[in-house]
Design an enzyme around this catalytic site. Structure first.
Site, PDB file in Angstrom:
ATOM      1  N   HIS A 257       0.857  -1.190   0.000  1.00  0.00           N
ATOM      2  CA  HIS A 257       0.000   0.000   0.000  1.00  0.00           C
ATOM      3  C   HIS A 257       0.889   1.235   0.000  1.00  0.00           C
ATOM      4  CE1 HIS A 257      -3.053   2.914   1.111  1.00  0.00           C
ATOM      5  NE2 HIS A 257      -3.973   1.988   0.997  1.00  0.00           N
ATOM      6  N   ARG A 273      -6.120  10.081  -0.762  1.00  0.00           N
ATOM      7  CA  ARG A 273      -5.813  10.510  -2.127  1.00  0.00           C
ATOM      8  C   ARG A 273      -7.084  10.590  -2.960  1.00  0.00           C
ATOM      9  NH1 ARG A 273      -2.723   6.108  -3.953  1.00  0.00           N
ATOM     10  NH2 ARG A 273      -3.145   5.131  -1.958  1.00  0.00           N
TER      11      ARG A 273
END
Lengths: 660, 264
Positions: A257, A273
């Site tokens: 990740h 994000r």
């Protein structure tokens, strides 16, 4: 010897296990769930950002449907996924969200009217439709063309786990907490249950069942730096592997990740994000658009993690006393948004970093996150080689993620797989195939064998320490089987792990009691974990190509001609130090979406010889059916609906798409 | 946007010299007849950014492999690691040693069944509470048709339900509760908060009268002595004080027969 009989034994009390058990119980069968910890403490709770389902309620999700979700998932998988399983998944996911809504999950909801959001670092006003007001909202995530991720602030997994856990309690499903399966009971053809250790008393009990389902989650703790909980040690995969009959699929496909907080590795969600957060380097430069002009920070996870490490190698990292890292900047989202939609992120930053993310940047670096591989099953969740053994969720490889999973598709998979596999298990135990005729000697021998292994461990005076071996294994995996892989590193990894496996057979304990004994637990788990680690390293060494999260610097291209096939690992004899690797090809001629460029990442790949033929065939079929119903087009390209359990068939209603 | 020019802000790093930490840990194995509860002392070097999760694992690895404790997520979200840290219940995984004195005493959460050392059986307690209070949505009618668009809900109401749904059942509120020490069957702030959560949820068919049946007694909302230790220690900062007061008013009204039949 104590024996407990039930229809279905579910090993693992996270979302996949709970939902599977609920599925078989509502069909009238008994189930018992085994769980290392109280089920609501499972790692499912750590899913923050949300669950992908093509509801298309928000403006930015308009036009979304199963077709778009399907294509995003297959592209994300780098064409490693089983496309029929992906189709089953994307058609069930909206139903799962709606079931969870009925069960009380407080999904964040759409508010009609204007709202300000951050897209590509710009403030943009979007207008939500009046007819969507109050319906389940979606946010943006990586590798998706529509806003599709349904969420409850950033505590989605928690809210889902509590709702499903409470449904299991409502149905009176027994959960045997603080118990651990040590071995499956089987005769080489059929699985009959498991030998189980009570982690409080140390007692061994045989659980005998018509069907056994493994839903134990991933194997992140094979790595030193991981977002995973400490219980995610791949033990379920090891249980299947140690039968010598069941196989593990694509274990080399391990996801990293992009945003583990540095250095602890604790996850902050992709929602950061998705909601507009940016990645920055030491000088504050937003670097992702330089590498990925199309999707920027929202390319798939494998791509973003690789680009981050690439940027660090170029000397652009920030440094702290713990080493090199990059920055995640969510200050531009504003305090109100963070405190409403990213509150777990805020808490984690506050407690573990002393950082206020509304004011300060968050130090991040990629960390191991997800195990795409797992126990190989067919689309029903059943092992093709060991009858009566099922698997669901992250522990399984049925194989909807291929070589890279999209954000928001894992917590979705847990409940979707539980719904689908639960139905198939119910069918199985109700059918003549589900009957068992098990010799009591087989049960007794299985228990005696595990008892003998534990006694040997407890009484051994071996020189090796279990925790030291485990730490060495984790270091090897993080150093040599990580984001960038080479043949040389992987060879060293395989040899190192083989040595550790041999040494693990000479472990001596300092603490010898049989009850709550953490050292004993580490000892027997480490022996199992090493076998799973070897499947990952050996699979990665053999795969001379780069696909999804598996990236070989010495073979940087995806090679469909040779490697459009799934790795299967088995462990033939207990004394072996290496798995046997076999391969099963993926059928290009049956694919709805033939291999191509993903839309982000490397554009350079070697085609499979059948790709052009199939692509032409698909194009011709699409042309012939152009203007027709999208469901008819889909059914012509790759029929799948007959594979779903009857209860879960049927289209999904949307604001813009009425049911027929 | 001018954010390109904002200087990155590094996490604050204490310049204080790292200390020797002295842990005083309550040890006991209730299954061993020879075991007597006692404090055992362990000394380790503090490290930068050290949490009690890291410290306890180091003690187990280097000093005492038999030490029992529970961690799962080590990120403050699963509620496994509640323990009494220098007299106060809290989550060990997100407690930084730099916020504590050099002498640190650790004890298991009281009220819960002791498994060993710092490990207690919160799971068994919580399941019992859930079964008694029926902490699930009692559906209004038939099962939802999953192909159909979901029922709409006011976005603010969804947020308010989530606010209460954030409870992680860590047990800190029960450990800090005076009533729970005296009344074995007291449902604790965790139970009362759940009732408040389901009372708020229009998907749950239960009326105020039904809720009164569950918690309208001294094992429920009328057992609370308003000491509010629960509110002070809740790691998720749930508004427990408000919820208990709200439930008490609502159920007192119900008891006096002045409640509206439907949800307020």
């Amino acid at each position: 010897m104590k024996v407990i009989y039930t229809d279905v034994l579910v090993i693992g009390g996270g979302l996949a296990g709970l939902r599977t058990a609920i599925g078989v119980c509502r069909r009238g069968h008994d189930a018992i769930i085994l769980s290392l910890v109280p089920p609501k403490r499972s790692h499912s709770a750590a899913a923050q950002g949300g669950m992908q389902a093509s509801l298309g309620n928000v403006t930015k999700g308009q036009g979304d449907n199963e077709d778009v979700h399907f294509e995003d998932t297959v592209r994300g998988s780098d064409w490693g996924a089983d496309q029929q399983v992906v189709r089953m998944f994307v058609n069930t996911s909206p139903k799962a969200v709606r079931e969870l809504a009925a069960w009380g999950v407080p999904w964040s909801r759409v508010r009609q009217g204007d709202r300000e959001v951050i897209i590509n670092s710009q403030k943009v006003t979007i207008t939500e439709r009046a007819e969507a007001h109050g319906l389940v909202a979606q946010r943006d995530f990586g590798g998706t063309r529509k806003w599709r991720t349904c969420y409850t602030s950033d505590g989605t997994g928690h809210a889902m786990l509590f709702a499903v856990g409470d449904q299991a309690i409502a149905r009176g499903i027994p959960v045997h907490e603080r118990t651990e399966a040590l071995a499956l009971i089987h005769d080489g053809k059929r699985c009959y249950g498991a030998v189980v250790r009570d982690l409080i008393s140390g007692d061994l009990v045989a659980y005998v069942a018509k069907a056994t389902a493994i839903a134990t989650g991933g194997a992140g703790r094979l790595y030193r730096v991981t977002t995973n909980a400490v219980i995610c040690e791949g033990i379920g995969a090891a249980l299947a592997l140690e039968t010598g009959v069941a196989s593990l699929g694509n274990m080399e496909a391990v996801q990293f990740h992009p945003t583990g907080i540095f250095p602890a590795g604790i996850l902050v969600t992709e929602g950061c994000r998705g909601d507009g957060g940016l990645l920055r380097d030491a000088s504050g430069h937003r670097f992702m658009p330089d590498y990925e002009p199309e999707k920027k920070e929202l390319a798939s996870r494998d791509v973003v993690s690789r680009r981050m490490e690439e940027h660090i190698r170029k000397g652009q990292a920030a440094t702290s006393r713990f080493g090199e890292h990059l920055w995640l900047d969510i200050t531009l989202l504003g305090r109100a948004h963070i405190e409403r939609n990213l509150r777990e992120v805020k808490e984690i930053c506050q407690y573990f970093l002393g950082v206020d993310p509304a004011e300060q940047w968050i130090p991040v670096r990629p960390a191991q996150h997800y195990t795409m591989g797992g126990i190989r099953t067919n689309h029903t969740g059943q092992s093709p080689t060991l009858r009566g053994l099922f698997a669901a969720g992250e522990a399984a490889c049925w194989d909807m993620h291929g070589f890279n999973r999209l954000g928001g598709n894992s917590v979705a998979e847990t409940v979707v797989a539980g719904m689908i596999v639960g139905e198939f298990i119910a069918d199985f135990v109700a059918s003549p195939k589900g009957e068992i005729d098990v010799p009591t000697a087989l049960i007794r021998e299985a228990v005696e064998s595990e008892r003998a292994k534990l006694d040997a461990l407890r009484n051994a005076r071996g020189a090796e320490r279990a925790d030291a071996i485990k730490i060495e294994m984790q270091q090897i995996m993080t150093d040599r089987v990580g984001i960038f892989r080479t043949g040389q590193d992987l060879e060293l990894a395989v040899h190192g792990l083989q040595e550790l496996l041999l040494r693990s057979r000479n472990i001596g304990l300092r603490h010898r009691v049989d009850g709550p004994n953490p050292e004993l637990v580490t000892a027997y788990r480490t022996q199992k974990m090493l076998k799973v680690a070897l499947c990952i390293a050996a699979g990665a060494l053999a795969r001379n190509e780069s696909r999804g999260a598996h990236f070989r610097e010495d073979f940087p291209r995806r090679d469909d001609a040779t490697w459009l096939r799934r790795t299967l690992a088995t462990w033939e004899k207990p004394a072996d130090t290496l798995p046997c690797l076999h391969y099963e090809p993926l059928d290009v001629m049956g694919m709805e979406l033939p291999p191509g460029w993903r839309g982000y990442g490397n554009k350079d790949y070697v085609d499979h010889p059948a790709t052009a033929t199939r692509a032409a065939e698909v194009a011709a079929m699409r042309e012939r059916l152009a203007g027709g119903d999208r469901h008819a087009v889909q059914a012509a390209l790759m029929p799948y609906e007959h594979l779903l359990p009857e209860r879960l068939r049927g289209r999904n209603e949307r604001i813009d798409e009425a049911l027929p | 946007m001018t954010t390109e020019h904002t200087p990155p802000v590094a996490p604050p790093v204490s310049n204080a010299p790292l200390r020797k930490l002295r842990f005083h840990i309550l040890r006991h194995d209730p299954r061993n007849p020879a075991s007597v509860p006692h404090f055992e002392k362990y000394e380790i070097d503090e490290a930068a950014g050290m949490t009690l999760f890291l410290a306890l694992n180091e003690i187990r690895e280097k000093l005492d492999p038999s030490l029992a404790f529970d961690f799962v997520c080590r990120a403050g979200i699963c509620g496994s690691c509640g323990m009494v840290v220098n007299g106060r219940p809290g989550l060990a995984c997100r407690t930084l040693t730099r916020d504590l004195p050099a002498d640190i005493s650790l004890a298991p959460l009281p009220t819960f069944e002791l498994i060993a050392d710092l490990s207690v059986n919160t799971g068994k307690w919580m399941r019992g509470m859930s079964e008694r209070l029926e902490t699930w949505v009692h559906a209004l009618g038939e099962e939802a048709d999953l192909r159909r668009i979901e029922q709409p809900m006011d976005p603010d109401l969804a947020d308010r339900i989530y606010e209460l749904d954030r409870c992680i059942e860590c047990g800190c509120c029960v450990a800090a509760c005076g009533t729970a020490r005296m009344r074995e069957d007291f449902v604790g702030a965790v139970g009362l908060n759940k009732i408040a959560r389901f009372a708020l949820d229009p998907r749950d068919a239960r009326s105020d009268a039904d809720m009164y049946e569950l918690v309208g007694n001294d094992d429920g909302v009328f057992g609370c002595m308003t000491l509010l230790g629960c509110h002070d220690v809740c790691p998720k900062q749930l508004p427990l004080q408000t919820q208990i007061a709200f439930l008490r008013r609502k159920l007192a009204r119900q008891a006096l027969g002045r409640s509206r039949p439907e949800k307020s």
